[in-house]
Design a protein around this motif. Structure first.
Motif, short mmCIF file in Angstrom:
data_model
loop_
_atom_site.label_atom_id
_atom_site.label_comp_id
_atom_site.label_asym_id
_atom_site.label_seq_id
_atom_site.Cartn_x
_atom_site.Cartn_y
_atom_site.Cartn_z
N LEU A 1 0.85 -1.18 0.00
CA LEU A 1 0.00 0.00 0.00
C LEU A 1 0.89 1.23 0.00
O LEU A 1 1.77 1.37 0.85
N VAL A 2 0.65 2.14 -0.95
CA VAL A 2 1.40 3.38 -1.02
C VAL A 2 0.45 4.55 -0.84
O VAL A 2 -0.55 4.66 -1.54
N LEU A 3 0.78 5.41 0.12
CA LEU A 3 0.02 6.64 0.37
C LEU A 3 0.86 7.82 -0.09
O LEU A 3 2.05 7.89 0.21
N VAL A 4 0.25 8.75 -0.82
CA VAL A 4 0.94 9.96 -1.26
C VAL A 4 0.05 11.16 -0.98
O VAL A 4 -1.13 11.17 -1.36
N ARG A 5 0.62 12.17 -0.32
CA ARG A 5 -0.13 13.41 -0.17
C ARG A 5 0.00 14.22 -1.46
O ARG A 5 1.04 14.20 -2.12
N HIS A 6 -1.05 14.94 -1.81
CA HIS A 6 -1.03 15.76 -3.03
C HIS A 6 0.10 16.78 -2.99
O HIS A 6 0.62 17.14 -1.93
N GLY A 7 0.48 17.28 -4.17
CA GLY A 7 1.47 18.35 -4.25
C GLY A 7 0.91 19.66 -3.73
O GLY A 7 -0.29 19.79 -3.43
N GLN A 8 1.78 20.64 -3.63
CA GLN A 8 1.37 21.95 -3.09
C GLN A 8 0.18 22.52 -3.86
O GLN A 8 0.19 22.59 -5.09
N LYS B 1 5.18 15.33 -10.15
CA LYS B 1 6.05 14.66 -11.12
C LYS B 1 7.21 13.97 -10.42
O LYS B 1 7.58 12.83 -10.77
N ALA B 2 7.79 14.64 -9.43
CA ALA B 2 8.91 14.05 -8.69
C ALA B 2 8.46 12.80 -7.94
O ALA B 2 9.20 11.80 -7.87
N ALA B 3 7.25 12.83 -7.38
CA ALA B 3 6.73 11.65 -6.68
C ALA B 3 6.55 10.48 -7.65
O ALA B 3 6.90 9.34 -7.34
N GLY B 4 6.03 10.77 -8.84
CA GLY B 4 5.89 9.72 -9.84
C GLY B 4 7.22 9.13 -10.25
O GLY B 4 7.36 7.90 -10.38
N ARG B 5 8.21 10.00 -10.45
CA ARG B 5 9.54 9.51 -10.83
C ARG B 5 10.15 8.66 -9.71
O ARG B 5 10.79 7.63 -9.98
N SER C 1 3.49 15.79 -1.28
CA SER C 1 4.11 14.78 -2.15
C SER C 1 4.94 13.75 -1.41
O SER C 1 5.65 12.96 -2.03
N GLU C 2 4.84 13.71 -0.07
CA GLU C 2 5.53 12.65 0.68
C GLU C 2 4.92 11.30 0.35
O GLU C 2 3.70 11.17 0.18
N ILE C 3 5.76 10.28 0.28
CA ILE C 3 5.35 8.92 -0.07
C ILE C 3 5.52 8.02 1.15
O ILE C 3 6.60 7.97 1.75
N LEU C 4 4.47 7.30 1.51
CA LEU C 4 4.51 6.33 2.60
C LEU C 4 4.22 4.95 2.02
O LEU C 4 3.20 4.76 1.36
N ILE C 5 5.12 4.01 2.26
CA ILE C 5 5.01 2.67 1.67
C ILE C 5 4.85 1.65 2.79
O ILE C 5 5.69 1.55 3.68
N VAL D 1 9.28 8.15 2.18
CA VAL D 1 10.19 8.61 1.13
C VAL D 1 9.77 10.01 0.69
O VAL D 1 8.59 10.25 0.40
N LEU D 2 10.72 10.93 0.63
CA LEU D 2 10.45 12.25 0.08
C LEU D 2 10.72 12.23 -1.42
O LEU D 2 11.69 11.61 -1.87
N ALA D 3 9.87 12.86 -2.17
CA ALA D 3 9.96 12.79 -3.62
C ALA D 3 11.22 13.46 -4.16
O ALA D 3 11.80 13.03 -5.15
N ASP D 4 11.66 14.55 -3.54
CA ASP D 4 12.83 15.27 -4.06
C ASP D 4 14.10 14.48 -3.80
O ASP D 4 14.31 14.01 -2.70
#
Length: 210
Positions: free
Chosen positions: A8-15, A41-45, A188-192, A207-210
């Motif tokens: 399960l991956v949770l991502v908060r929306h971008g700014q 875009k950075a989160a997707g990458r 855009s923070e990613i939680l896995i 995981v931080l996208a940047d």
């Protein structure tokens, strides 16, 4: 990272434009800023770099989350992935705070009161929702629509909001009302999360996208 089943991956929306102006957003429907688009875009990458693939995605009925998800899926070359949209994943309703600058709100009430409304589990802003009330819609939705898919060895992506995700994190990590006060999720923070065959969580990574 080697992706596995039951992920399960949770991502908060971008700014959003409300984030940029330091406004309480809640059920308001601002769009992403240019920075928010770049964050998505950075989160997707980053998800692509981690080798994550998905069978299904979920998001809220609010534009900032939907657009973030669309950008992420484009980066993953998964534009045709099935997506379920549900208001259960909407940001918490901030009631009378909605649209106010957070500094102005602290002047109108008090910094201490505003902090209680923002971060604690039970405090209810005037006309709005507490985090507990938000959890009362997000957690049953998770149990009804998502948990069984993880046990069916699917990989699921949720793109939503700071507080709707905090309520899910509290449930998934079995955090106390005291512990959730200091738990923040950046744009855009990613939680896995990965889960074992018995249904229990086996690992978690931020995981931080940047």
């Amino acid at each position: 990272m080697v992706p596995g089943s039951r992920t399960l991956v949770l991502v908060r929306h971008g700014q959003s434009s409300d984030n940029e102006q330091n406004l309480f957003s809640g059920f308001r429907n601002p769009d992403l800023t240019d920075r928010g688009v770049a964050e998505a875009k950075a989160a997707g990458r980053r998800l692509k770099e981690l080798g994550l693939r998905f069978e299904l995605a979920f998001t809220s009925k609010l534009r900032r989350a939907q657009r973030t998800l669309a950008i992420i899926l484009e980066e993953l070359a998964l534009a045709d992935l099935p997506v379920e949209v549900d208001e259960a994943l909407n940001e918490r309703h901030y009631g009378e705070l909605s649209g106010l600058n957070k500094a102005e709100a602290c002047t109108q009430w008090s910094p201490e009161q505003v902090h209680l409304w923002r971060k604690t589990y039970e405090a209810v802003p005037p006309g709005g929702e507490s985090l507990a009330m938000t959890a009362a819609r997000t957690v049953p939705f998770y149990e009804r629509q998502i948990a069984w898919r993880l046990q069916a060895e699917q990989q699921v992506l949720i793109v939503a909001h700071g507080n709707s995700l905090r309520s899910l994190v509290m449930h998934l990590e079995e955090l106390s009302p005291e512990a959730i006060i200091t738990r923040n999720i950046a744009t855009s923070e990613i939680l896995i999360y990965t889960f074992g065959a018995s249904g229990g969580m086996s690992s978690k990574v931020s995981v931080l996208a940047d």
